[in-house]
Design a protein around this motif. Sequence first.
Motif, short mmCIF file in Angstrom:
data_model
loop_
_atom_site.label_atom_id
_atom_site.label_comp_id
_atom_site.label_asym_id
_atom_site.label_seq_id
_atom_site.Cartn_x
_atom_site.Cartn_y
_atom_site.Cartn_z
N TYR A 1 26.85 -24.46 29.63
CA TYR A 1 26.54 -23.73 28.40
C TYR A 1 27.38 -22.47 28.30
O TYR A 1 27.93 -22.16 27.24
N LEU A 2 27.51 -21.76 29.40
CA LEU A 2 28.31 -20.53 29.40
C LEU A 2 29.76 -20.83 29.05
O LEU A 2 30.40 -20.10 28.31
N ARG A 3 30.26 -21.92 29.59
CA ARG A 3 31.65 -22.28 29.37
C ARG A 3 31.91 -22.68 27.91
O ARG A 3 32.94 -22.36 27.33
N GLU A 4 30.94 -23.36 27.32
CA GLU A 4 31.14 -23.92 25.98
C GLU A 4 30.67 -23.00 24.85
O GLU A 4 31.24 -23.00 23.77
N LYS A 5 29.62 -22.24 25.10
CA LYS A 5 28.97 -21.50 24.02
C LYS A 5 29.18 -20.00 24.02
O LYS A 5 28.81 -19.32 23.06
N THR A 6 29.74 -19.45 25.09
CA THR A 6 29.96 -18.00 25.13
C THR A 6 31.44 -17.71 25.28
O THR A 6 32.24 -18.57 25.60
N LYS A 7 31.81 -16.47 25.10
CA LYS A 7 33.20 -16.06 25.24
C LYS A 7 33.42 -15.24 26.50
O LYS A 7 34.48 -14.65 26.68
N LEU A 8 32.42 -15.21 27.39
CA LEU A 8 32.58 -14.46 28.63
C LEU A 8 33.60 -15.16 29.52
O LEU A 8 33.58 -16.38 29.67
N PRO A 9 34.50 -14.40 30.13
CA PRO A 9 35.53 -15.00 30.98
C PRO A 9 34.99 -15.35 32.37
O PRO A 9 35.37 -14.74 33.38
N VAL A 10 34.07 -16.30 32.44
CA VAL A 10 33.49 -16.74 33.70
C VAL A 10 33.60 -18.26 33.80
O VAL A 10 33.81 -18.94 32.80
N LYS A 11 33.44 -18.78 35.02
CA LYS A 11 33.52 -20.23 35.22
C LYS A 11 32.62 -20.63 36.39
O LYS A 11 32.15 -19.78 37.16
N ALA A 12 32.41 -21.92 36.51
CA ALA A 12 31.59 -22.44 37.60
C ALA A 12 32.33 -22.29 38.92
O ALA A 12 33.53 -22.56 39.03
N GLY A 13 31.60 -21.84 39.93
CA GLY A 13 32.13 -21.78 41.27
C GLY A 13 31.58 -22.93 42.10
O GLY A 13 31.20 -23.97 41.56
N ALA A 14 31.48 -22.72 43.39
CA ALA A 14 31.03 -23.78 44.29
C ALA A 14 29.50 -23.84 44.35
O ALA A 14 28.83 -22.82 44.22
#
Length: 262
Positions: free
Chosen positions: A194-207
Amino acid sequence: MKTLLKSWLTAALFIASVSGAHAELLDEVKARGTLRIACEGSYPPFNFKDDKGNLTGFDVEIGRAIAAKLGVKPEFTTTEWSGILAGLQAGKYDVIVNQVAATDKRREVFDFSGPYVISYPQLIVRADETRKLETAADLKGKKIGVGQGSNYAELAKSIAGAEVRTYPGAPEYLQDLATGRIDAAINDSLLIPYLREKTKLPVKAGAPIGKPDSNAIPFRKGSPKFQEAINKALEELKADGSYAKISTRWFERDVSKPLAAR
Protein backbone atom coordinates in the motif's frame (compact mmCIF):
# COMPACT_ATOMS: atom_id res chain seq x y z
CA MET A 1 -43.83 -5.57 58.36
CA LYS A 2 -41.14 -8.21 58.89
CA THR A 3 -42.24 -9.95 55.70
CA LEU A 4 -42.04 -6.70 53.75
CA LEU A 5 -38.63 -5.89 55.21
CA LYS A 6 -37.42 -9.38 54.34
CA SER A 7 -38.62 -8.90 50.75
CA TRP A 8 -36.80 -5.59 50.48
CA LEU A 9 -33.58 -7.13 51.80
CA THR A 10 -33.86 -10.08 49.41
CA ALA A 11 -34.39 -7.72 46.46
CA ALA A 12 -31.48 -5.53 47.52
CA LEU A 13 -29.15 -8.50 47.82
CA PHE A 14 -30.24 -9.76 44.39
CA ILE A 15 -29.59 -6.36 42.77
CA ALA A 16 -26.22 -6.10 44.46
CA SER A 17 -25.21 -9.56 43.32
CA VAL A 18 -26.23 -8.83 39.71
CA SER A 19 -24.56 -5.43 39.57
CA GLY A 20 -21.39 -6.81 41.12
CA ALA A 21 -21.17 -9.69 38.69
CA HIS A 22 -19.19 -9.50 35.49
CA ALA A 23 -21.81 -9.33 32.75
CA GLU A 24 -21.34 -11.37 29.60
CA LEU A 25 -20.17 -9.05 26.81
CA LEU A 26 -22.37 -10.68 24.17
CA ASP A 27 -25.47 -9.86 26.22
CA GLU A 28 -24.34 -6.25 26.56
CA VAL A 29 -23.67 -5.92 22.82
CA LYS A 30 -27.02 -7.45 21.90
CA ALA A 31 -28.92 -5.25 24.37
CA ARG A 32 -27.12 -2.12 23.17
CA GLY A 33 -27.55 -3.02 19.51
CA THR A 34 -24.01 -1.94 18.62
CA LEU A 35 -20.54 -3.44 18.56
CA ARG A 36 -18.06 -0.78 19.67
CA ILE A 37 -14.94 -1.21 17.56
CA ALA A 38 -11.61 0.59 18.02
CA CYS A 39 -8.95 1.12 15.36
CA GLU A 40 -6.26 3.70 14.68
CA GLY A 41 -7.90 5.26 11.64
CA SER A 42 -4.45 6.15 10.31
CA TYR A 43 -3.05 2.75 9.40
CA PRO A 44 -3.64 2.15 5.67
CA PRO A 45 -4.66 -0.16 4.13
CA PHE A 46 -6.07 -1.62 7.35
CA ASN A 47 -7.97 1.44 8.55
CA PHE A 48 -7.80 5.06 7.41
CA LYS A 49 -9.84 8.05 6.26
CA ASP A 50 -10.49 8.34 2.53
CA ASP A 51 -10.50 11.58 0.54
CA LYS A 52 -14.03 12.32 1.78
CA GLY A 53 -13.13 11.73 5.42
CA ASN A 54 -14.90 8.37 5.63
CA LEU A 55 -13.34 5.56 7.63
CA THR A 56 -12.39 2.66 5.37
CA GLY A 57 -9.88 -0.17 4.99
CA PHE A 58 -9.58 -3.92 5.44
CA ASP A 59 -10.10 -3.92 9.23
CA VAL A 60 -13.07 -1.57 8.91
CA GLU A 61 -14.78 -3.87 6.43
CA ILE A 62 -14.06 -6.93 8.59
CA GLY A 63 -15.43 -5.13 11.66
CA ARG A 64 -18.61 -4.20 9.83
CA ALA A 65 -19.04 -7.76 8.56
CA ILE A 66 -18.62 -9.21 12.05
CA ALA A 67 -21.16 -6.77 13.50
CA ALA A 68 -23.63 -7.79 10.78
CA LYS A 69 -23.15 -11.47 11.66
CA LEU A 70 -23.89 -10.60 15.30
CA GLY A 71 -27.05 -8.77 14.24
CA VAL A 72 -25.89 -5.37 15.53
CA LYS A 73 -24.53 -2.14 14.07
CA PRO A 74 -20.80 -1.26 14.11
CA GLU A 75 -19.75 1.81 16.10
CA PHE A 76 -16.15 2.87 15.40
CA THR A 77 -13.75 4.78 17.62
CA THR A 78 -10.37 5.92 16.30
CA THR A 79 -7.46 6.34 18.66
CA GLU A 80 -3.65 6.28 18.56
CA TRP A 81 -2.05 2.88 18.85
CA SER A 82 -0.10 3.95 21.94
CA GLY A 83 -3.32 4.05 23.98
CA ILE A 84 -5.59 1.63 22.16
CA LEU A 85 -5.08 -1.38 24.47
CA ALA A 86 -5.46 0.77 27.57
CA GLY A 87 -8.77 2.04 26.19
CA LEU A 88 -10.01 -1.53 25.76
CA GLN A 89 -8.99 -2.37 29.31
CA ALA A 90 -10.89 0.70 30.52
CA GLY A 91 -14.05 -0.43 28.71
CA LYS A 92 -14.19 2.41 26.18
CA TYR A 93 -15.00 -0.09 23.42
CA ASP A 94 -15.76 -3.79 23.05
CA VAL A 95 -13.09 -4.96 20.61
CA ILE A 96 -10.05 -3.79 18.69
CA VAL A 97 -9.91 -4.68 15.00
CA ASN A 98 -6.48 -3.30 14.16
CA GLN A 99 -3.96 -6.08 13.46
CA VAL A 100 -3.30 -6.87 17.13
CA ALA A 101 -0.82 -9.71 17.56
CA ALA A 102 -2.12 -12.21 20.12
CA THR A 103 1.06 -12.39 22.20
CA ASP A 104 1.34 -14.33 25.46
CA LYS A 105 1.78 -11.07 27.36
CA ARG A 106 -1.44 -9.62 25.93
CA ARG A 107 -3.33 -12.85 26.62
CA GLU A 108 -2.64 -12.28 30.31
CA VAL A 109 -4.89 -9.21 30.13
CA PHE A 110 -7.34 -9.93 27.28
CA ASP A 111 -9.12 -12.80 25.59
CA PHE A 112 -8.79 -13.09 21.80
CA SER A 113 -10.68 -14.41 18.84
CA GLY A 114 -9.02 -16.97 16.64
CA PRO A 115 -6.49 -15.50 14.17
CA TYR A 116 -7.99 -13.63 11.24
CA VAL A 117 -4.76 -12.44 9.57
CA ILE A 118 -1.40 -14.18 9.27
CA SER A 119 1.53 -12.00 8.25
CA TYR A 120 5.12 -11.33 9.24
CA PRO A 121 7.21 -8.38 10.45
CA GLN A 122 9.17 -6.63 7.73
CA LEU A 123 11.77 -3.91 7.62
CA ILE A 124 10.92 -0.69 5.81
CA VAL A 125 13.83 1.32 4.43
CA ARG A 126 14.32 4.42 2.30
CA ALA A 127 13.85 3.96 -1.43
CA ASP A 128 17.48 4.94 -2.10
CA GLU A 129 18.92 2.70 0.64
CA THR A 130 22.06 0.88 -0.55
CA ARG A 131 23.35 -0.50 2.74
CA LYS A 132 22.75 -4.15 3.60
CA LEU A 133 20.00 -4.02 6.24
CA GLU A 134 18.66 -7.54 6.47
CA THR A 135 19.76 -9.28 9.65
CA ALA A 136 19.99 -8.38 13.32
CA ALA A 137 23.75 -7.96 12.88
CA ASP A 138 23.17 -5.44 10.07
CA LEU A 139 20.96 -3.36 12.38
CA LYS A 140 23.50 -2.98 15.17
CA GLY A 141 24.02 0.73 15.80
CA LYS A 142 21.10 1.67 13.55
CA LYS A 143 18.05 3.75 14.51
CA ILE A 144 14.81 1.76 14.17
CA GLY A 145 11.35 3.32 14.29
CA VAL A 146 8.36 1.40 15.69
CA GLY A 147 4.90 2.05 17.09
CA GLN A 148 4.78 2.59 20.84
CA GLY A 149 3.48 -0.50 22.64
CA SER A 150 3.48 -2.62 19.48
CA ASN A 151 4.88 -6.14 19.17
CA TYR A 152 7.30 -4.62 16.65
CA ALA A 153 8.70 -2.48 19.45
CA GLU A 154 9.41 -5.63 21.44
CA LEU A 155 11.05 -7.18 18.39
CA ALA A 156 13.23 -4.12 17.82
CA LYS A 157 14.32 -4.07 21.46
CA SER A 158 15.54 -7.64 21.09
CA ILE A 159 18.01 -6.58 18.38
CA ALA A 160 21.37 -6.16 20.10
CA GLY A 161 22.92 -2.74 19.66
CA ALA A 162 19.98 -1.16 17.82
CA GLU A 163 18.66 2.24 18.88
CA VAL A 164 14.88 1.92 19.13
CA ARG A 165 12.70 5.00 18.72
CA THR A 166 8.99 4.73 19.45
CA TYR A 167 6.22 6.79 17.83
CA PRO A 168 2.43 7.15 18.26
CA GLY A 169 1.84 5.44 14.92
CA ALA A 170 3.09 4.55 11.44
CA PRO A 171 2.67 8.02 9.82
CA GLU A 172 5.11 9.61 12.27
CA TYR A 173 7.94 7.11 11.97
CA LEU A 174 7.56 6.71 8.22
CA GLN A 175 7.97 10.46 7.86
CA ASP A 176 11.14 10.33 9.96
CA LEU A 177 12.38 7.42 7.87
CA ALA A 178 11.76 9.33 4.65
CA THR A 179 13.71 12.33 5.94
CA GLY A 180 16.62 10.25 7.24
CA ARG A 181 16.09 10.70 10.98
CA ILE A 182 15.98 6.92 11.39
CA ASP A 183 17.58 4.12 9.37
CA ALA A 184 14.70 1.65 9.19
CA ALA A 185 11.27 0.86 10.56
CA ILE A 186 9.43 -2.37 11.32
CA ASN A 187 5.81 -3.01 10.52
CA ASP A 188 3.40 -5.56 9.09
CA SER A 189 4.46 -6.95 5.71
CA LEU A 190 0.95 -6.31 4.39
CA LEU A 191 1.43 -2.57 4.85
CA ILE A 192 4.30 -2.29 2.36
CA PRO A 193 2.47 -2.71 -0.98
CA TYR A 194 0.00 0.00 0.00
CA LEU A 195 2.80 2.41 0.87
CA ARG A 196 4.52 1.71 -2.42
CA GLU A 197 1.39 2.15 -4.53
CA LYS A 198 -0.70 4.73 -2.69
CA THR A 199 1.74 7.14 -1.06
CA LYS A 200 4.56 9.33 -2.31
CA LEU A 201 6.92 8.62 0.58
CA PRO A 202 10.34 7.50 -0.66
CA VAL A 203 10.32 4.17 1.21
CA LYS A 204 10.36 0.52 0.13
CA ALA A 205 10.04 -2.98 1.50
CA GLY A 206 13.09 -4.36 3.23
CA ALA A 207 13.82 -7.87 4.43
CA PRO A 208 11.41 -10.00 6.49
CA ILE A 209 12.51 -10.10 10.12
CA GLY A 210 11.32 -12.13 13.07
CA LYS A 211 8.59 -14.76 13.12
CA PRO A 212 5.12 -14.71 11.49
CA ASP A 213 2.35 -13.00 13.48
CA SER A 214 -1.15 -14.30 14.08
CA ASN A 215 -3.33 -11.21 14.41
CA ALA A 216 -6.62 -11.54 16.27
CA ILE A 217 -9.40 -9.52 17.89
CA PRO A 218 -8.94 -8.76 21.62
CA PHE A 219 -11.71 -8.12 24.13
CA ARG A 220 -12.11 -8.23 27.90
CA LYS A 221 -11.65 -11.51 29.74
CA GLY A 222 -14.51 -13.61 31.02
CA SER A 223 -17.01 -13.55 28.13
CA PRO A 224 -16.99 -17.04 26.59
CA LYS A 225 -20.30 -16.53 24.78
CA PHE A 226 -18.89 -13.43 23.08
CA GLN A 227 -15.69 -15.26 22.13
CA GLU A 228 -17.74 -18.08 20.62
CA ALA A 229 -19.92 -15.62 18.70
CA ILE A 230 -16.93 -13.72 17.28
CA ASN A 231 -15.22 -16.93 16.19
CA LYS A 232 -18.44 -18.19 14.61
CA ALA A 233 -18.81 -14.90 12.72
CA LEU A 234 -15.26 -15.17 11.37
CA GLU A 235 -15.82 -18.80 10.35
CA GLU A 236 -19.03 -17.88 8.52
CA LEU A 237 -17.31 -14.98 6.71
CA LYS A 238 -14.63 -17.37 5.49
CA ALA A 239 -17.14 -20.09 4.56
CA ASP A 240 -19.44 -17.83 2.54
CA GLY A 241 -16.59 -16.13 0.67
CA SER A 242 -17.04 -12.71 2.26
CA TYR A 243 -13.63 -12.74 3.93
CA ALA A 244 -11.78 -13.71 0.74
CA LYS A 245 -13.65 -10.98 -1.17
CA ILE A 246 -12.67 -8.30 1.34
CA SER A 247 -9.09 -9.55 1.61
CA THR A 248 -8.56 -9.75 -2.15
CA ARG A 249 -9.87 -6.20 -2.59
CA TRP A 250 -7.15 -4.86 -0.29
CA PHE A 251 -4.27 -7.33 -0.67
CA GLU A 252 -4.93 -9.34 -3.83
CA ARG A 253 -4.94 -12.58 -1.81
CA ASP A 254 -6.52 -14.30 1.18
CA VAL A 255 -4.47 -13.06 4.16
CA SER A 256 -5.99 -15.60 6.56
CA LYS A 257 -3.61 -18.09 4.95
CA PRO A 258 0.18 -17.94 5.38
CA LEU A 259 2.44 -17.27 2.42
CA ALA A 260 4.72 -20.03 1.24
CA ALA A 261 8.09 -20.14 2.98
CA ARG A 262 10.48 -17.44 1.84
